[in-house]
Motif scaffolding. Structure first.
Motif, short mmCIF file in Angstrom:
data_model
loop_
_atom_site.label_atom_id
_atom_site.label_comp_id
_atom_site.label_asym_id
_atom_site.label_seq_id
_atom_site.Cartn_x
_atom_site.Cartn_y
_atom_site.Cartn_z
N GLU A 1 -2.47 0.26 -23.31
CA GLU A 1 -3.82 -0.14 -23.72
C GLU A 1 -3.95 -1.66 -23.78
N GLU B 1 -3.90 12.12 -17.57
CA GLU B 1 -5.09 12.10 -18.43
C GLU B 1 -4.97 11.07 -19.54
N LYS C 1 -6.18 7.84 -18.17
CA LYS C 1 -7.62 7.89 -17.94
C LYS C 1 -8.39 7.74 -19.26
N ARG C 2 -7.89 8.35 -20.34
CA ARG C 2 -8.54 8.23 -21.64
C ARG C 2 -8.46 6.80 -22.16
N GLN D 1 -8.14 4.08 -20.32
CA GLN D 1 -9.03 3.27 -19.47
C GLN D 1 -10.48 3.44 -19.90
N SER D 2 -10.85 4.66 -20.24
CA SER D 2 -12.22 4.94 -20.67
C SER D 2 -12.52 4.23 -21.98
N ARG D 3 -11.58 4.27 -22.92
CA ARG D 3 -11.76 3.58 -24.20
C ARG D 3 -11.93 2.08 -24.00
N CYS D 4 -11.10 1.52 -23.15
CA CYS D 4 -11.15 0.07 -22.90
C CYS D 4 -12.46 -0.32 -22.23
N SER D 5 -12.95 0.54 -21.36
CA SER D 5 -14.21 0.29 -20.68
C SER D 5 -15.36 0.27 -21.66
N VAL D 6 -15.38 1.21 -22.60
CA VAL D 6 -16.44 1.30 -23.62
C VAL D 6 -16.40 0.06 -24.49
#
Length: 213
Positions: free
Chosen positions: A178, A196, A199-200, A202-207
């Motif tokens: 992270e 996964e 991917k989770r 990456q999604s958190r960092c994007s948000v």
């Protein structure tokens, strides 16, 4: 001659999958060494047994599949198929009449059938927890585990910091991934981006980036 085959790192999010085979005429020396499932041994004991195993067996073979290779292979096959092919590869390095495999598939009979088809004239015994039952599989699990642990140490040295065990249950590993994604905008090298867990993260960092903005 017969052999045992096992893996280390199947479920890790960082680092390779390592598959090892150990070949013997008899397993008396392995029983004397006291081999057992590598997960039940301390790192120091595994390292000690690693040297003893190599000195006492007819041969051994190791296949290292990098995180990048796993991501690529999983675009066209399952992880079970990746592992099956790796098992067949290491077993085939020396002539054996029988192989004991620690089965990664939920269905041992299906895995046995697939492995038998690929190996043809070799008897296949594929069981869950074979590394607990057969010394030759225990020995293979130790070779695979020690090899992978040493690679993980090398990866930590490459980054200049501890990346943990490489498994998704290890917060040292997931915190490292992270942090790297936040700082660099991408996953660190040696990471299985198809997992996964990644991917989770990456999604958190994007948000968070959108929120910061």
């Amino acid at each position: 001659m017969f052999c045992g085959v096992d893996e280390a790192g199947r479920g890790s999010v960082m680092g390779p999958l390592v598959v090892a085979a150990v070949y013997v005429e008899v397993d008396d020396d392995l029983r004397f060494i006291g081999v057992k499932d590598s997960k039940k041994l301390t790192p120091k004991k595994r390292s000690q047994m690693y040297d003893e195993i190599i000195d006492s067996v007819e041969g051994y073979s190791v296949k290292v599949i990098s995180a990048e290779e796993i991501d690529s292979l999983r675009e066209r096959m399952s992880l079970n198929e990746v592992e099956l092919n790796a098992f067949v590869d290491v077993v085939s390095k020396m002539p054996v009449s029988r192989v004991y495999a620690d089965c990664p598939d939920v269905n041992p009979m299906s895995f046995k059938t697939s492995m038998t088809t690929k190996l043809r004239n070799i008897e296949v015994i594929a069981e869950h927890k074979a590394d607990d039952r057969y010394p030759v599989v225990s020995a293979a699990s130790i070779i695979a585990k020690v090899t992978r642990d040493r690679i993980i140490e090398d990866i930590s040295a490459e980054f200049g910091e501890n990346i943990g065990s490489g498994y998704p249950s290890d917060t040292v590993t997931t915190d490292f991934i992270e942090k790297w994604i936040k700082e660099n905008g991408r996953s660190p090298k040696h990471t299985r981006t198809s997992w996964e867990t990644v991917k989770r993260i990456q999604s958190r960092c994007s948000v968070r980036k959108i929120t910061d903005w």
